[in-house]
Design an enzyme around this catalytic site. Structure first.
Site, PDB file in Angstrom:
ATOM      1  N   SER A 150       0.867  -1.180   0.000  1.00  0.00           N
ATOM      2  CA  SER A 150       0.000   0.000   0.000  1.00  0.00           C
ATOM      3  C   SER A 150       0.897   1.220   0.000  1.00  0.00           C
ATOM      4  O   SER A 150       2.038   1.152   0.487  1.00  0.00           O
ATOM      5  CB  SER A 150      -0.863  -0.002   1.271  1.00  0.00           C
ATOM      6  OG  SER A 150      -1.482   1.257   1.457  1.00  0.00           O
ATOM      7  N   TYR A 169      -1.685  -1.187  10.329  1.00  0.00           N
ATOM      8  CA  TYR A 169      -1.804  -1.296   8.861  1.00  0.00           C
ATOM      9  C   TYR A 169      -0.491  -0.857   8.202  1.00  0.00           C
ATOM     10  O   TYR A 169       0.066  -1.570   7.368  1.00  0.00           O
ATOM     11  CB  TYR A 169      -2.972  -0.435   8.367  1.00  0.00           C
ATOM     12  CG  TYR A 169      -3.283  -0.634   6.903  1.00  0.00           C
ATOM     13  CD1 TYR A 169      -4.072  -1.702   6.477  1.00  0.00           C
ATOM     14  CD2 TYR A 169      -2.789   0.237   5.935  1.00  0.00           C
ATOM     15  CE1 TYR A 169      -4.361  -1.893   5.129  1.00  0.00           C
ATOM     16  CE2 TYR A 169      -3.080   0.056   4.590  1.00  0.00           C
ATOM     17  CZ  TYR A 169      -3.869  -1.003   4.199  1.00  0.00           C
ATOM     18  OH  TYR A 169      -4.140  -1.199   2.859  1.00  0.00           O
TER      19      TYR A 169
HETATM   20  N1  LIG Z   1      -8.829  -0.484  -1.021  1.00  0.00           N
HETATM   21  C1  LIG Z   1      -7.768   0.290  -0.853  1.00  0.00           C
HETATM   22  O1  LIG Z   1      -7.874   1.522  -0.817  1.00  0.00           O
HETATM   23  C2  LIG Z   1      -6.399  -0.329  -0.771  1.00  0.00           C
HETATM   24  C3  LIG Z   1      -5.272   0.506  -0.974  1.00  0.00           C
HETATM   25  C4  LIG Z   1      -3.998  -0.042  -0.906  1.00  0.00           C
HETATM   26  C5  LIG Z   1      -3.837  -1.395  -0.642  1.00  0.00           C
HETATM   27  N2  LIG Z   1      -4.966  -2.171  -0.420  1.00  0.00           N
HETATM   28  C6  LIG Z   1      -4.745  -3.586  -0.147  1.00  0.00           C
HETATM   29  O2  LIG Z   1      -5.315  -4.348  -1.202  1.00  0.00           O
HETATM   30  C7  LIG Z   1      -5.622  -5.660  -0.723  1.00  0.00           C
HETATM   31  C8  LIG Z   1      -7.019  -6.057  -1.177  1.00  0.00           C
HETATM   32  O3  LIG Z   1      -7.972  -5.238  -0.507  1.00  0.00           O
HETATM   33  P1  LIG Z   1      -9.295  -4.693  -1.236  1.00  0.00           P
HETATM   34  O4  LIG Z   1      -9.078  -3.262  -1.516  1.00  0.00           O
HETATM   35  O5  LIG Z   1      -9.672  -5.587  -2.359  1.00  0.00           O
HETATM   36  O6  LIG Z   1     -10.365  -4.788  -0.033  1.00  0.00           O
HETATM   37  P2  LIG Z   1     -11.528  -5.855   0.242  1.00  0.00           P
HETATM   38  O7  LIG Z   1     -11.907  -5.656   1.675  1.00  0.00           O
HETATM   39  O8  LIG Z   1     -12.595  -5.693  -0.771  1.00  0.00           O
HETATM   40  O9  LIG Z   1     -10.836  -7.267  -0.014  1.00  0.00           O
HETATM   41  C9  LIG Z   1     -10.033  -7.908   0.930  1.00  0.00           C
HETATM   42  C10 LIG Z   1     -10.392  -9.387   0.920  1.00  0.00           C
HETATM   43  O10 LIG Z   1      -9.554 -10.087   1.868  1.00  0.00           O
HETATM   44  C11 LIG Z   1     -10.390 -10.985   2.584  1.00  0.00           C
HETATM   45  N3  LIG Z   1      -9.778 -11.329   3.876  1.00  0.00           N
HETATM   46  C12 LIG Z   1      -9.642 -10.516   4.965  1.00  0.00           C
HETATM   47  N4  LIG Z   1      -9.074 -11.178   5.970  1.00  0.00           N
HETATM   48  C13 LIG Z   1      -8.829 -12.435   5.528  1.00  0.00           C
HETATM   49  C14 LIG Z   1      -8.253 -13.587   6.124  1.00  0.00           C
HETATM   50  N5  LIG Z   1      -7.830 -13.577   7.404  1.00  0.00           N
HETATM   51  N6  LIG Z   1      -8.121 -14.703   5.370  1.00  0.00           N
HETATM   52  C15 LIG Z   1      -8.558 -14.726   4.087  1.00  0.00           C
HETATM   53  N7  LIG Z   1      -9.136 -13.677   3.484  1.00  0.00           N
HETATM   54  C16 LIG Z   1      -9.269 -12.535   4.194  1.00  0.00           C
HETATM   55  C17 LIG Z   1     -11.704 -10.242   2.714  1.00  0.00           C
HETATM   56  O11 LIG Z   1     -12.786 -11.090   3.064  1.00  0.00           O
HETATM   57  C18 LIG Z   1     -11.834  -9.615   1.351  1.00  0.00           C
HETATM   58  O12 LIG Z   1     -12.468 -10.479   0.424  1.00  0.00           O
HETATM   59  C19 LIG Z   1      -5.428  -5.592   0.796  1.00  0.00           C
HETATM   60  O13 LIG Z   1      -4.166  -6.154   1.128  1.00  0.00           O
HETATM   61  C20 LIG Z   1      -5.419  -4.110   1.086  1.00  0.00           C
HETATM   62  O14 LIG Z   1      -4.713  -3.791   2.264  1.00  0.00           O
HETATM   63  C21 LIG Z   1      -6.213  -1.676  -0.499  1.00  0.00           C
END
Ligand SMILES: NC(=O)c1ccc[n+]([C@@H]2O[C@H](COP(=O)([O-])OP(=O)(O)OC[C@H]3O[C@@H](n4cnc5c(N)ncnc54)[C@H](O)[C@@H]3O)[C@@H](O)[C@H]2O)c1
Length: 285
Positions: A150, A169
Site C-alpha cells: 500500500s 496497517y
Molecule cells: N482499497 C484500498 O484503498 C487499498 C489501498 C492499498 C492497498 N490495499 C490492499 O489491497 C488488498 C485487497 O484489498 P481490497 O481493496 O480488495 O479490499 P476488500 O476488503 O474488498 O478485499 C479484501 C479481501 O480479503 C479478505 N480477507 C480478509 N481477511 C482475511 C483472512 N484472514 N483470510 C482470508 N481472506 C481474508 C476479505 O474477506 C476480502 O475479500 C489488501 O491487502 C489491502 O490492504 C487496499
C-alpha cells in the site's frame, strides 16, 4: 491468439471480492486457472464487513463464465494449515502452480487497541508470509509471486498516525515491502520472481463503507460515498480519487506474465502521483 498467462495456474488470497476478484477474473481472461481463498467472515476490529460466501460464489461464476477452471475454498490466511490444504487441493485438481497473488487484507483504522494492531499485522503480514509458505513446494523456475502492499507502506504520517489500528496497517505494509524485497533475493537463483504493488486508495469494500465516509468527512452527520470522493481527490496530484480494482489487476497481470520474466524485487507505486517526490529526493539529479 493465446492469452498473456495462458495455461498458468494462479493462487489468490482474498479472492471473494474487490481487488482479489478482479485479479482472478483478469488472469482468467488471459488464460489462467485459479485457486481462490477467502475468510468469509468478519473480524471484530475491522470496522466494515468482509466478504461473504455469496461473494466467493460470484468470483467462481465470473471465472467459469470465461471458460477457465477455479478451485475456491474458505481459508484464513492467518492459519498456515488452512492455506496449505487449499493450495495442495488446488494443485491436485489444476495440475501445478505458477502465480501467487498474496493480497488478502484488512484495515483496522479507528480501533485504538492492541488487538486492532495485532489483528491487522496477523492478516496483512503473517497472511502474506503464510501464502508464500503454502505455495513454496509447488513453485519452479518462471513462477511469479506478487504481494500487495500500500502507499501506506511508503508514506509516513498517513494512516500510521490514526491510532493502533492504522499504525498496524502501515507496519504490516512496510514489512510486506521488505519481505518482498528479501524473498526476491532468496528466490532469484531459482528464477522465481517476487514483486510488490503499492496501490493508493482503491474503490473496494475496504474504502467504500460507512466508517470511511465518516473518516474522510467528519464535518457531515451522514456522509455518503459521493461526499467522500472530493476529499480523496485532494490527495492525488492527478486528481484521481481512487483506482479501480482493474487498474491494479493490469499490474498483477504484467508481473504474472512472461513479459516480466526478468523483473523481480520491484516496488511498484500505483499511486496517481501521490508519492512523487518534491525536489530531487530519490530522483537522479
Ligand atoms: N482499497 C484500498 O484503498 C487499498 C489501498 C492499498 C492497498 N490495499 C490492499 O489491497 C488488498 C485487497 O484489498 P481490497 O481493496 O480488495 O479490499 P476488500 O476488503 O474488498 O478485499 C479484501 C479481501 O480479503 C479478505 N480477507 C480478509 N481477511 C482475511 C483472512 N484472514 N483470510 C482470508 N481472506 C481474508 C476479505 O474477506 C476480502 O475479500 C489488501 O491487502 C489491502 O490492504 C487496499
Amino acid at each position: 491468439m493465446s492469452g498473456r498467462v495462458e495455461g498458468k495456474v494462479a493462487f489468490i488470497t482474498g479472492a471473494a471480492r474487490g481487488q482479489g476478484r478482479s485479479h482472478a477474473v483478469r488472469l482468467a481472461e488471459e488464460g489462467a486457472d485459479i485457486i481462490a481463498v477467502d475468510l468469509l467472515e468478519d473480524i471484530a476490529t475491522a470496522p466494515y464487513p468482509l466478504a461473504t460466501k455469496e461473494d466467493l460464489d460470484e468470483t467462481v461464476r465470473q471465472v467459469e463464465a470465461l471458460g477457465r477452471r477455479i478451485v475456491a475454498r474458505q481459508a484464513d490466511v492467518r492459519v498456515l494449515a488452512e492455506l496449505q490444504a487449499a493450495v495442495d487441493q488446488g494443485v491436485a485438481e489444476l495440475g501445478k502452480l505458477d502465480i501467487v497473488v498474496a493480497q488478502a487484507g484488512i484495515l483496522t483504522m479507528g480501533s485504538n487497541t492492541p488487538q486492532a494492531f495485532l489483528d491487522v499485522v496477523q492478516v496483512n503480514l503473517l497472511g502474506v508470509i503464510n501464502a508464500c509458505t503454502a505455495a513454496a513446494a509447488h513453485l519452479g523456475p518462471g513462477a511469479s509471486i506478487i504481494l500487495t502492499g500500500s502507499t501506506a507502506a511508503l508514506l509516513a504520517g498517513s494512516v500510521d498516525i490514526t491510532g493502533a489500528g492504522g499504525l498496524g496497517y502501515a507496519h504490516s505494509k512496510r514489512h510486506v515491502a521488505r519481505f518482498g524485497h528479501d524473498l526476491a533475493r532468496v528466490y532469484a537463483e531459482q528464477q522465481i520472481r517476487v514483486n510488490v504493488i503499492h496501490p493508493t486508495n482503491v474503490d473496494t469494500g475496504m474504502m467504500d463503507n460507512d466508517f470511511m465516509y465518516h473518516a474522510f468527512r467528519p464535518d457531515l452527520e451522514n456522509p455518503t460515498r459521493e461526499d467522500m470522493i472530493p476529499s480523496l481527490e485532494t490527495k492525488s496530484p492527478m486528481g484521481v480519487p481512487w483506482l479501480s480494482p482493474h487498474d491494479v489487476s493490469e499490474a498483477v497481470l504484467y508481473f504474472a506474465s512472461d513479459a516480466a520474466r526478468w523483473v523481480t524485487g520491484q516496488q511498484l507505486k500505483l499511486d496517481g502521483g501521490q508519492l512523487l517526490p518534491i525536489g530531487n529526493a530519490g530522483v537522479p539529479a
